[in-house]
Design a protein around this motif. Structure first.
Motif, mmCIF file in Angstrom:
data_model
loop_
_atom_site.group_PDB
_atom_site.id
_atom_site.type_symbol
_atom_site.label_atom_id
_atom_site.label_comp_id
_atom_site.label_asym_id
_atom_site.label_seq_id
_atom_site.Cartn_x
_atom_site.Cartn_y
_atom_site.Cartn_z
ATOM 1 N N TYR A 88 49.723 39.189 33.310
ATOM 2 C CA TYR A 88 49.809 40.594 32.913
ATOM 3 C C TYR A 88 48.914 40.870 31.707
ATOM 4 O O TYR A 88 48.265 41.922 31.632
ATOM 5 C CB TYR A 88 51.246 40.971 32.564
ATOM 6 C CG TYR A 88 52.196 40.953 33.739
ATOM 7 C CD1 TYR A 88 51.871 41.598 34.930
ATOM 8 C CD2 TYR A 88 53.423 40.308 33.663
ATOM 9 C CE1 TYR A 88 52.746 41.587 36.008
ATOM 10 C CE2 TYR A 88 54.305 40.286 34.735
ATOM 11 C CZ TYR A 88 53.959 40.925 35.905
ATOM 12 O OH TYR A 88 54.817 40.909 36.972
ATOM 13 N N ALA A 89 48.872 39.936 30.758
ATOM 14 C CA ALA A 89 48.078 40.133 29.547
ATOM 15 C C ALA A 89 46.581 40.175 29.867
ATOM 16 O O ALA A 89 45.845 41.019 29.340
ATOM 17 C CB ALA A 89 48.375 39.022 28.542
ATOM 18 N N PHE A 90 46.121 39.275 30.735
ATOM 19 C CA PHE A 90 44.712 39.306 31.142
ATOM 20 C C PHE A 90 44.394 40.633 31.822
ATOM 21 O O PHE A 90 43.330 41.234 31.585
ATOM 22 C CB PHE A 90 44.403 38.142 32.084
ATOM 23 C CG PHE A 90 43.832 36.925 31.404
ATOM 24 C CD1 PHE A 90 42.469 36.852 31.124
ATOM 25 C CD2 PHE A 90 44.640 35.861 31.051
ATOM 26 C CE1 PHE A 90 41.937 35.735 30.500
ATOM 27 C CE2 PHE A 90 44.119 34.744 30.421
ATOM 28 C CZ PHE A 90 42.753 34.670 30.148
ATOM 29 N N ASP A 91 45.298 41.089 32.667
ATOM 30 C CA ASP A 91 45.087 42.343 33.384
ATOM 31 C C ASP A 91 44.949 43.508 32.414
ATOM 32 O O ASP A 91 44.030 44.333 32.537
ATOM 33 C CB ASP A 91 46.254 42.574 34.345
ATOM 34 C CG ASP A 91 45.907 43.553 35.455
ATOM 35 O OD1 ASP A 91 44.837 43.415 36.066
ATOM 36 O OD2 ASP A 91 46.719 44.473 35.699
ATOM 37 N N GLU A 92 45.856 43.581 31.436
ATOM 38 C CA GLU A 92 45.804 44.680 30.472
ATOM 39 C C GLU A 92 44.564 44.596 29.592
ATOM 40 O O GLU A 92 43.930 45.617 29.296
ATOM 41 C CB GLU A 92 47.072 44.689 29.618
ATOM 42 C CG GLU A 92 48.323 45.119 30.363
ATOM 43 C CD GLU A 92 48.209 46.506 30.966
ATOM 44 O OE1 GLU A 92 47.677 47.417 30.295
ATOM 45 O OE2 GLU A 92 48.630 46.679 32.120
ATOM 46 N N ALA A 93 44.207 43.391 29.150
ATOM 47 C CA ALA A 93 43.012 43.238 28.316
ATOM 48 C C ALA A 93 41.760 43.643 29.089
ATOM 49 O O ALA A 93 40.832 44.255 28.532
ATOM 50 C CB ALA A 93 42.896 41.797 27.829
ATOM 51 N N CYS A 94 41.736 43.320 30.384
ATOM 52 C CA CYS A 94 40.592 43.674 31.221
ATOM 53 C C CYS A 94 40.466 45.184 31.356
ATOM 54 O O CYS A 94 39.385 45.744 31.153
ATOM 55 C CB CYS A 94 40.740 43.010 32.585
ATOM 56 S SG CYS A 94 39.389 43.364 33.743
ATOM 57 N N PHE A 95 41.555 45.862 31.693
ATOM 58 C CA PHE A 95 41.499 47.306 31.871
ATOM 59 C C PHE A 95 41.213 48.034 30.564
ATOM 60 O O PHE A 95 40.567 49.078 30.560
ATOM 61 C CB PHE A 95 42.815 47.816 32.474
ATOM 62 C CG PHE A 95 42.859 47.732 33.973
ATOM 63 C CD1 PHE A 95 42.257 48.704 34.760
ATOM 64 C CD2 PHE A 95 43.496 46.687 34.607
ATOM 65 C CE1 PHE A 95 42.292 48.639 36.145
ATOM 66 C CE2 PHE A 95 43.540 46.601 35.996
ATOM 67 C CZ PHE A 95 42.927 47.582 36.760
ATOM 68 N N ARG A 96 41.683 47.478 29.450
ATOM 69 C CA ARG A 96 41.469 48.120 28.159
ATOM 70 C C ARG A 96 40.152 47.705 27.515
ATOM 71 O O ARG A 96 39.762 48.251 26.484
ATOM 72 C CB ARG A 96 42.643 47.785 27.220
ATOM 73 C CG ARG A 96 43.974 48.314 27.726
ATOM 74 C CD ARG A 96 45.166 47.737 26.965
ATOM 75 N NE ARG A 96 46.408 48.108 27.614
ATOM 76 C CZ ARG A 96 47.045 49.264 27.394
ATOM 77 N NH1 ARG A 96 46.568 50.122 26.511
ATOM 78 N NH2 ARG A 96 48.157 49.532 28.034
ATOM 79 N N ASP A 97 39.498 46.708 28.120
ATOM 80 C CA ASP A 97 38.215 46.207 27.631
ATOM 81 C C ASP A 97 38.319 45.749 26.176
ATOM 82 O O ASP A 97 37.535 46.139 25.312
ATOM 83 C CB ASP A 97 37.132 47.281 27.769
ATOM 84 C CG ASP A 97 35.727 46.710 27.557
ATOM 85 O OD1 ASP A 97 35.538 45.488 27.744
ATOM 86 O OD2 ASP A 97 34.826 47.485 27.184
#
Length: 292
Positions: free
Chosen positions: A166-175
C-alpha cells in the motif's frame, strides 16, 4: 469511501479522501450511517415522526456539506450514500467494496455523533479494506503537490508486507519518496543499559539492514520510479514512526505486528499512531482468511 458525520474532523477526512480519489482516478463515495434511535433514551415509546424526519433532514445536510467540500477537488467523481442503520456495522459492510475507507479520528459524541473514537477503532480492527484515520487535530491536510514522503513501518510480519504494498502504491501515485522504517529492537533501550554497554550491536544492525533490503527488493522492482530511503533505528517502532509522522504526509502500518498476541486485533504501535500521529495513518487490514 469516506465516513461522514458533520464534524470538522470528518470534513477534513473528506477533503483528504477527495484528493486521494482524484490522484488514483477513482470515484469517491461519501457514506453517512444514521443509526436512528428506536426509542427515546430511558423511555419505552418511539420518537414522534416529526423528530425522525428532522433528524433525517439534518443527516442529509451532513452529506450535502461533505459533498461541497469534496467538490473543491477538481476531477473527482462523487457519490453520496445514506444508510439508516448504525454506523459501525454499516461502514464495516460497505468497506467490502472499497479501495480504502477514510475516517476522522474524532467527531461528535452523544446521540448525533457517528465518527467518535470508538467507531474509528472499530473500523481499523474489523474493516475489509485499508483504513485511513485522519487526525482531527492535524495542523495540515496533505494536498496534491505535497513534497513530504510516505512512511511505512516494517517489522517482517505478514501485515507489514501488505503495508509495504500500500505504501509503495501511495508513494507512486503521489510522486514522492517512500521512507521504509524498521526498528530492530522492540525493547526499551533504557532497560539493561549496563549490559548493553558491553554488547556489540553492529552485527545485529548489519543483519537487520540486510533483511530490510530483502523485504523491499521485490517491491522496488514493481515500482522502479519510487525512490526509497531505508531507515534503521534501535528504538521502539511507535517512537520512530510518531517522530516521522511530523515530517510525512502519510504513515502506513499493519493493524498488528510481530510482537502482538494471537487474536489481537490492533497492535500497540497502530493504536499509538491512530491516537497521536501528526499526519493521516493508513492501517493495513488482513485478508479474510488471516482474520481468524
Amino acid at each position: 469511501m469516506a465516513g461522514v458525520d458533520g464534524s470538522p474532523a470528518a470534513l477534513r477526512a473528506v477533503r483528504w479522501a477527495a484528493d486521494t480519489a482524484a490522484q488514483h482516478r477513482v470515484p469517491l463515495h461519501l457514506v453517512h450511517a444514521a443509526g436512528y434511535p428506536d426509542l427515546y433514551t430511558g423511555e419505552s415509546v418511539p420518537p414522534p415522526a416529526r423528530f425522525t424526519e428532522d433528524l433525517r433532514l439534518q443527516r442529509w445536510e451532513f452529506l450535502h456539506a461533505a459533498r461541497e467540500v469534496a467538490a473543491e477537488t477538481s476531477g473527482v467523481e462523487i457519490h453520496t450514500v445514506f444508510e439508516p442503520d448504525p454506523p459501525i456495522p454499516s461502514l464495516i459492510h460497505t468497506s467490502r467494496a472499497a479501495r480504502m475507507i477514510v475516517l476522522g479520528s474524532s467527531g461528535h459524541s452523544g446521540l448525533y455523533g457517528l465518527l467518535i473514537g470508538s467507531t474509528t477503532l472499530a473500523l481499523v480492527t474489523h474493516a475489509h479494506c485499508p483504513v485511513v484515520a485522519v487526525r482531527g487535530d492535524a495542523t495540515q491536510v496533505p494536498e496534491r503537490g505535497d513534497p513530504r514522503p510516505v512512511v511505512v513501518g516494517i517489522d517482517g510480519s505478514p501485515l507489514s508486507e501488505r503495508a509495504i504494498g500500500y505504501a509503495f502504491d501511495e508513494a507512486c501515485f503521489r510522486d514522492v519518496e517512500l521512507v521504509a522504517v524498521h526498528t530492530w529492537s522492540d525493547a526499551d533501550t533504557a532497560v539493561f543499559s549496563e549490559a548493553r554497554r558491553h554488547f556489540d550491536w553492529e552485527p545485529v544492525r548489519d543483519t537487520e539492514e540486510r533483511r530490510l533490503a530483502e523485504r523491499l527488493a521485490g517491491w522496488r522492482e514493481r515500482y522502479p520510479d519510487v525512490h526509497v530511503r531505508r531507515v534503521l533505528a534501535k528504538d521502539r517502532p511507535r517512537h520512530e514512526l510518531l517522530d516521522w509522522s511530523r515530517r510525512a504526509q502519510l504513515v502506513v502500518v499493519g493493524s498488528r505486528g510481530r510482537g502482538g498476541f494471537r487474536g489481537m486485533l490492533l497492535g500497540s504501535t497502530s493504536q499509538a499512531l491512530v491516537h497521536n500521529a501528526e499526519c493521516p495513518v493508513m492501517i493495513a487490514r488482513p485478508l479474510p482468511a488471516q482474520s481468524a
